[in-house]
Design an enzyme around this catalytic site. Structure first.
Site, PDB file in Angstrom:
ATOM      1  CE  LYS A  47      -3.633   2.595   0.491  1.00 19.67           C
ATOM      2  NZ  LYS A  47      -4.463   2.841  -0.711  1.00 19.67           N
ATOM      3  N   GLY A  48       0.418   2.291  -0.678  1.00 20.13           N
ATOM      4  CA  GLY A  48       1.177   3.530  -0.792  1.00 20.13           C
ATOM      5  C   GLY A  48       1.568   4.123   0.555  1.00 20.13           C
ATOM      6  CG  ASN A 106     -10.258   2.991  -4.390  1.00 16.38           C
ATOM      7  OD1 ASN A 106      -9.642   3.703  -3.592  1.00 16.38           O
ATOM      8  ND2 ASN A 106      -9.746   2.615  -5.559  1.00 16.38           N
ATOM      9  CB  CYS A 149      -3.225   8.382  -5.714  1.00 20.32           C
ATOM     10  SG  CYS A 149      -4.722   8.115  -4.735  1.00 20.32           S
ATOM     11  CE  LYS A 165      -0.727   1.783  -9.933  1.00 17.65           C
ATOM     12  NZ  LYS A 165      -1.138   0.969  -8.791  1.00 17.65           N
ATOM     13  CG  ASN A 224      -3.406   4.623  -9.670  1.00 13.96           C
ATOM     14  OD1 ASN A 224      -4.461   4.188  -9.176  1.00 13.96           O
ATOM     15  ND2 ASN A 224      -2.407   5.037  -8.936  1.00 13.96           N
ATOM     16  N   GLY A 281     -10.936  -2.764 -11.915  1.00 12.45           N
ATOM     17  CA  GLY A 281     -11.612  -4.025 -12.206  1.00 12.45           C
ATOM     18  C   GLY A 281     -11.800  -4.251 -13.698  1.00 12.45           C
ATOM     19  N   GLY A 311      -4.888  -3.637 -14.760  1.00 10.12           N
ATOM     20  CA  GLY A 311      -6.220  -3.057 -14.964  1.00 10.12           C
ATOM     21  C   GLY A 311      -7.194  -4.172 -15.264  1.00 10.12           C
ATOM     22  N   GLY A 312      -7.855  -4.678 -14.220  1.00  9.01           N
ATOM     23  CA  GLY A 312      -8.926  -5.642 -14.415  1.00  9.01           C
ATOM     24  C   GLY A 312      -8.505  -7.075 -14.688  1.00  9.01           C
TER      25      GLY A 312
HETATM   26  C1  LIG Z   1      -9.004  -0.183  -2.859  1.00 10.61           C
HETATM   27  C2  LIG Z   1      -7.882   0.211  -3.769  1.00 10.61           C
HETATM   28  C3  LIG Z   1      -6.750   0.847  -3.228  1.00 10.61           C
HETATM   29  C4  LIG Z   1      -5.700   1.227  -4.057  1.00 10.61           C
HETATM   30  N1  LIG Z   1      -4.590   1.822  -3.508  1.00 10.61           N
HETATM   31  C5  LIG Z   1      -3.526   2.148  -4.304  1.00 10.61           C
HETATM   32  C6  LIG Z   1      -2.336   2.728  -3.757  1.00 10.61           C
HETATM   33  O1  LIG Z   1      -2.179   2.890  -2.545  1.00 10.61           O
HETATM   34  N2  LIG Z   1      -1.342   3.057  -4.613  1.00 10.61           N
HETATM   35  C7  LIG Z   1      -1.445   2.862  -5.975  1.00 10.61           C
HETATM   36  O2  LIG Z   1      -0.527   3.189  -6.721  1.00 10.61           O
HETATM   37  N3  LIG Z   1      -2.543   2.287  -6.509  1.00 10.61           N
HETATM   38  C8  LIG Z   1      -3.583   1.937  -5.724  1.00 10.61           C
HETATM   39  N4  LIG Z   1      -4.694   1.345  -6.262  1.00 10.61           N
HETATM   40  C9  LIG Z   1      -4.736   1.091  -7.727  1.00 10.61           C
HETATM   41  C10 LIG Z   1      -4.358  -0.359  -8.054  1.00 10.61           C
HETATM   42  O3  LIG Z   1      -3.063  -0.669  -7.600  1.00 10.61           O
HETATM   43  C11 LIG Z   1      -4.462  -0.619  -9.581  1.00 10.61           C
HETATM   44  O4  LIG Z   1      -3.603   0.288 -10.247  1.00 10.61           O
HETATM   45  C12 LIG Z   1      -5.862  -0.416 -10.122  1.00 10.61           C
HETATM   46  O5  LIG Z   1      -6.831  -0.841  -9.188  1.00 10.61           O
HETATM   47  C13 LIG Z   1      -6.091  -1.181 -11.443  1.00 10.61           C
HETATM   48  O6  LIG Z   1      -5.883  -2.564 -11.299  1.00 10.61           O
HETATM   49  P1  LIG Z   1      -7.087  -3.613 -10.958  1.00 10.61           P
HETATM   50  O7  LIG Z   1      -8.183  -3.342 -11.936  1.00 10.61           O
HETATM   51  O8  LIG Z   1      -6.452  -4.976 -11.100  1.00 10.61           O
HETATM   52  O9  LIG Z   1      -7.507  -3.335  -9.559  1.00 10.61           O
HETATM   53  C14 LIG Z   1      -5.772   0.966  -5.461  1.00 10.61           C
HETATM   54  C15 LIG Z   1      -6.897   0.322  -5.984  1.00 10.61           C
HETATM   55  C16 LIG Z   1      -7.954  -0.060  -5.166  1.00 10.61           C
HETATM   56  C17 LIG Z   1      -9.135  -0.757  -5.770  1.00 10.61           C
END
Ligand SMILES: Cc1cc2nc3c(=O)[nH]c(=O)nc-3n(C[C@H](O)[C@H](O)[C@H](O)COP(=O)(O)O)c2cc1C
Length: 312
Positions: A44-45, A68, A129, A164, A191, A216, A242-243
């Site tokens: 987590k960041g 989110n 973010c 990122k 992101n 997602g 991404g998803g």
């Molecule tokens: C609940 C949540 C918290 C996230 N927190 C961070 C974060 O702290 N730092 C970051 O770079 N990306 C964060 N992301 C983004 C994810 O790392 C990712 O880039 C994004 O969700 C797309 O991938 P996915 O569709 O597989 O979730 C967060 C995503 C979600 C859903």
């Protein structure tokens, strides 16, 4: 069969990486998942100080995805180094830290602290973010800001530096190029996408921050396109996401040009997804008689359909 992949100087045992914010600090999942079997974990960041994030509600489901606005809640870099890193090290995890900052100096300082800590494999710079007011995406939406954060961190660390990128720009490949020119070892993308959901009965936004980041399967085809565009533009490794929800999704990103993939939202649906993903990749390589997964990266066949017909 060789599943390993390289991100600059870093070799990962396989290309499957837990995405930041969707896998805690890794240790929370240790009873369910053997952390040493993942290519890497992006935690987590982290800012310098602890942060509370936004008030609830911070998450809402959407068609094929979720919105989110956590607001980068976190324990801060010092507590992470003291409380989480030793266990991650003991469990044999390859740890990538997602570095946040409200100012350029904060990115540099957090990166410097992590570079002195034992057990950090790489730094992922979160300049994307969408859910915080200062810093973050402001750097990631400016070519100069992207260049400055990457080159500022580059000067204080020997760890691989991986910014990122945000998808909330018109031409993401120009941001990948700015990162490459600033000395990045790779780029992570994407992101979340800025989005909102409204409850029509109450006419209230469904999350407290009003807008949030969409993730997602709903975003996957856009993310794949962005990885493809960046692959045409930069030579440095790409960590695509991404998803991704199954092995075919991961393969799609790799064929488009990703050297490794990250899996975020799918963890909330199925925390045991990792062994299925790994088995799926191995099965694909076997069926297609490919010895090294690295050979698949960017292997998309973009011949015109009529040429395909002539040659087959
Ligand atoms: C609940 C949540 C918290 C996230 N927190 C961070 C974060 O702290 N730092 C970051 O770079 N990306 C964060 N992301 C983004 C994810 O790392 C990712 O880039 C994004 O969700 C797309 O991938 P996915 O569709 O597989 O979730 C967060 C995503 C979600 C859903």
């Amino acid at each position: 069969m060789d599943l390993s992949t390289r991100i600059g100087p870093l070799t990962l045992k396989n290309p499957l990486i837990a995405a930041s914010g969707c896998f805690g600090y890794g240790v929370e999942y240790a009873d369910l998942v053997d952390l040493s079997t993942l290519g890497a974990i992006v935690v987590k960041g982290l800012f310098l100080a602890e942060r509370e994030g936004h008030p609830a509600p911070r998450i809402v489901e959407t068609p094929a995805g979720m919105l989110n606005a956590i607001g980068l809640q976190g324990i801060g870099v010092h507590r992470f180094v003291e409380e989480k890193l030793p266990e991650l090290r003991a469990r044999g995890a390859t740890v990538i830290v997602n570095v946040c900052g409200t100012t350029l100096d904060e990115y540099v300082e957090v990166s410097r602290i992590l570079s002195d800590a034992e057990g950090v494999a790489a730094l992922e710079l979160n300049i994307s973010c969408p859910n915080i007011k200062e810093g973050g995406i402001q750097f990631g939406c400016s070519l100069n800001g992207t260049f400055d954060v990457v080159s500022g961190v580059r000067k204080v660390t020997r760890l691989p530096v991986i910014p990122k990128l945000t998808p909330n720009v018109t031409d993401v490949a120009t941001f990948a190029r700015a990162a490459e020119e600033a000395g990045a070892d790779g780029v992570s993308l994407v992101n979340t996408f800025l989005a909102m959901v409204i409850d029509v009965e109450t006419r209230r936004p469904k999350i407290s921050n009003i807008v949030g980041g969409l993730s997602g399967p709903a975003i996957r085809p856009i993310a794949v396109r962005m990885v493809y565009e960046c692959r045409q533009t930069v030579k440095i490794p790409i960590l695509g996401m991404g998803g991704i929800a199954d092995a075919r999704d991961a393969l799609e990103f790799m064929i488009a040009g990703a050297d490794a993939v990250q899996v975020g939202t799918a963890n909330f649906v199925d925390p045991l997804i990792w062994s299925k993903l790994l088995d799926g990749l191995a099965d694909y390589l076997q069926r297609h008689n490919i010895a090294r997964i690295a050979d698949l990266v960017g292997s998309i066949d973009i011949r015109a359909r009529d040429q395909e017909w002539i040659s087959s």
